[in-house]
Design a protein around this motif. Structure first.
Motif, mmCIF file in Angstrom:
data_model
loop_
_atom_site.group_PDB
_atom_site.id
_atom_site.type_symbol
_atom_site.label_atom_id
_atom_site.label_comp_id
_atom_site.label_asym_id
_atom_site.label_seq_id
_atom_site.Cartn_x
_atom_site.Cartn_y
_atom_site.Cartn_z
ATOM 1 N N ASN A 99 0.809 -1.240 0.000
ATOM 2 C CA ASN A 99 0.000 0.000 0.000
ATOM 3 C C ASN A 99 0.830 1.272 0.000
ATOM 4 O O ASN A 99 0.631 2.152 0.830
ATOM 5 C CB ASN A 99 -0.929 0.023 1.216
ATOM 6 N N ILE A 100 1.766 1.336 -0.929
ATOM 7 C CA ILE A 100 2.639 2.507 -0.991
ATOM 8 C C ILE A 100 1.927 3.640 -1.728
ATOM 9 O O ILE A 100 1.417 3.452 -2.841
ATOM 10 C CB ILE A 100 3.945 2.192 -1.769
ATOM 11 N N ASN A 101 1.938 4.811 -1.126
ATOM 12 C CA ASN A 101 1.456 6.019 -1.806
ATOM 13 C C ASN A 101 2.582 7.033 -1.845
ATOM 14 O O ASN A 101 3.330 7.179 -0.869
ATOM 15 C CB ASN A 101 0.276 6.633 -1.053
ATOM 16 N N LYS A 102 2.674 7.698 -2.981
ATOM 17 C CA LYS A 102 3.638 8.798 -3.084
ATOM 18 C C LYS A 102 3.091 9.841 -4.050
ATOM 19 O O LYS A 102 2.780 9.533 -5.205
ATOM 20 C CB LYS A 102 4.996 8.276 -3.581
ATOM 21 N N SER A 103 2.971 11.052 -3.560
ATOM 22 C CA SER A 103 2.510 12.154 -4.421
ATOM 23 C C SER A 103 3.574 13.238 -4.445
ATOM 24 O O SER A 103 4.348 13.396 -3.494
ATOM 25 C CB SER A 103 1.236 12.782 -3.849
ATOM 26 N N PHE A 104 3.586 13.987 -5.526
ATOM 27 C CA PHE A 104 4.380 15.216 -5.613
ATOM 28 C C PHE A 104 3.416 16.342 -5.913
ATOM 29 O O PHE A 104 2.685 16.263 -6.910
ATOM 30 C CB PHE A 104 5.440 15.134 -6.712
ATOM 31 N N ARG A 123 -0.585 12.119 -7.569
ATOM 32 C CA ARG A 123 -0.286 10.783 -7.073
ATOM 33 C C ARG A 123 0.559 10.036 -8.104
ATOM 34 O O ARG A 123 0.140 9.881 -9.250
ATOM 35 C CB ARG A 123 -1.622 10.055 -6.825
ATOM 36 N N VAL A 124 1.747 9.610 -7.693
ATOM 37 C CA VAL A 124 2.622 8.863 -8.612
ATOM 38 C C VAL A 124 2.548 7.362 -8.315
ATOM 39 O O VAL A 124 2.324 6.552 -9.210
ATOM 40 C CB VAL A 124 4.078 9.372 -8.528
ATOM 41 N N LEU A 125 2.710 6.982 -7.055
ATOM 42 C CA LEU A 125 2.482 5.590 -6.654
ATOM 43 C C LEU A 125 1.159 5.582 -5.894
ATOM 44 O O LEU A 125 0.977 6.352 -4.940
ATOM 45 C CB LEU A 125 3.629 5.066 -5.789
ATOM 46 N N LEU A 177 16.059 7.040 -1.279
ATOM 47 C CA LEU A 177 16.406 8.369 -1.790
ATOM 48 C C LEU A 177 15.209 9.307 -1.746
ATOM 49 O O LEU A 177 15.375 10.521 -1.773
ATOM 50 C CB LEU A 177 16.926 8.283 -3.235
ATOM 51 N N ILE A 178 14.010 8.749 -1.763
ATOM 52 C CA ILE A 178 12.823 9.574 -1.505
ATOM 53 C C ILE A 178 11.955 8.902 -0.443
ATOM 54 O O ILE A 178 11.938 7.675 -0.333
ATOM 55 C CB ILE A 178 11.977 9.852 -2.774
ATOM 56 N N GLU A 179 11.263 9.731 0.334
ATOM 57 C CA GLU A 179 10.372 9.250 1.397
ATOM 58 C C GLU A 179 9.016 8.929 0.793
ATOM 59 O O GLU A 179 8.446 9.764 0.074
ATOM 60 C CB GLU A 179 10.139 10.378 2.408
ATOM 61 N N ILE A 180 8.485 7.747 1.097
ATOM 62 C CA ILE A 180 7.113 7.476 0.675
ATOM 63 C C ILE A 180 6.157 8.181 1.641
ATOM 64 O O ILE A 180 6.524 8.458 2.783
ATOM 65 C CB ILE A 180 6.832 5.957 0.616
ATOM 66 N N ASP A 181 4.945 8.494 1.156
ATOM 67 C CA ASP A 181 3.972 9.183 2.017
ATOM 68 C C ASP A 181 3.377 8.207 3.030
ATOM 69 O O ASP A 181 3.242 8.515 4.199
ATOM 70 C CB ASP A 181 2.842 9.805 1.182
#
Ligand SMILES: Nc1ncnc2c1ncn2[C@@H]1O[C@H](COP(=O)(O)OP(=O)(O)OP(=O)(O)O)[C@@H](O)[C@H]1O
Ligand SMILES: [Mg+2]
Length: 236
Positions: free
Chosen positions: A9-14, A18-20, A53-57
């Motif tokens: 359940n990975i979410n990642k937005s910029f 929402r990217v993931l 290298l990047i933090e997941i939300d």
């Protein structure tokens, strides 16, 4: 090491995009996993989240059911990344680039670091290039130097972002042979993002398509030829 890398359940937005998006997938250890996807779909973001290298939300990344952060700290578990443009420093020689990280962390003696680096360079056919500067190497040699650098920390997991992007067929074949050797001889789990379908077929134990923030299709090696997806078989 048996087991999986599990993305749960990975979410990642910029900036609200929402990217993931509830990204769930398991990658078996000791295998080569290829990820295909259109530009901007989050392939690099996925690799960078595993690399830290990047933090997941939110969500969790587990390796054998243990949280990635704790396993890295407790078990000397290493993940390495081969950057798309190799990211070698032209102010340093190849061997200096390769020992740089261990030099800065002061890991082992200088002599041990050099012995290790020279062994890796030899394994990758770069023994005559150690004193050159990266900009004097061919694209294929630079990519191998970048792989050599990533091997210095003895990774259990190695991530590649478009490793053959600027390479001709001969150099692409050299990179696929290296990836297969690292799997067979060092049992390194490898995740490879690529646009190159022929290359993907030559290395993949599994092939997955990343689309709209999720893995929408995944197959093992045997299923690749029959895969009905425009990124893999455009004429199907
Ligand atoms: N550090 C960042 N800050 C803001 N947006 C970012 C950042 N990194 C990635 N993005 C955005 O996330 C999306 C996915 O980017 P990513 O680099 O993962 O795509 P990709 O699938 O690797 O594409 P390509 O095949 O072109 O390399 C893009 O819209 C990108 O602009
Ligand atoms: Mg990318």
């Amino acid at each position: 090491m048996e087991g999986n890398i599990s993305f749960i359940n990975i979410n990642k937005s910029f900036s609200g995009k929402r990217v993931l998006d509830s990204f769930n997938h398991q990658f078996e250890l000791n295998k080569v996993h290829v990820i295909l996807g259109k530009s901007g779909m989050g392939k690099s973001v996925l690799l960078k989240s595993l690399m830290g290298l990047i933090e997941i939300d939110d969500g969790e990344i587990l390796i054998n059911n243990k949280n990635l952060r704790s396993i890295k700290e407790d078990d000397k578990f290493n993940i390495s990344y081969v950057f798309q443009f190799s990211a070698l420093l032209n102010s340093l020689s190849v061997i200096e680039n390769i020992t740089l990280y261990l030099d800065e962390k002061n890991i082992g003696s200088k002599e041990e670091r050099l012995i290790k680096a020279n062994k890796i360079l030899k394994d990758l056919g770069l023994e005559d290039s150690s004193e050159k500067i990266p900009s004097d190497l061919s694209g294929g040699m630079r990519k191998r130097a970048a792989i050599a650098r990533s091997l210095m920390i003895e990774p259990q997991i190695l991530l590649y972002d478009e490793p053959t992007a600027e390479l001709d067929q001969i150099n692409t074949k050299i990179i696929s042979d290296i990836i297969l050797d690292l799997k067979n001889e060092k049992k390194i789990t490898q995740l490879v993002v690529t646009h190159d379908v022929a290359f993907a077929k030559s290395i993949a134990d599994t092939l997955s398509i990343l689309d709209d923030g999720k893995i929408t299709l995944t197959t093992n090696k045997e299923g690749i030829e029959g895969l009905d997806h425009p990124l893999v078989n455009p004429l199907k």
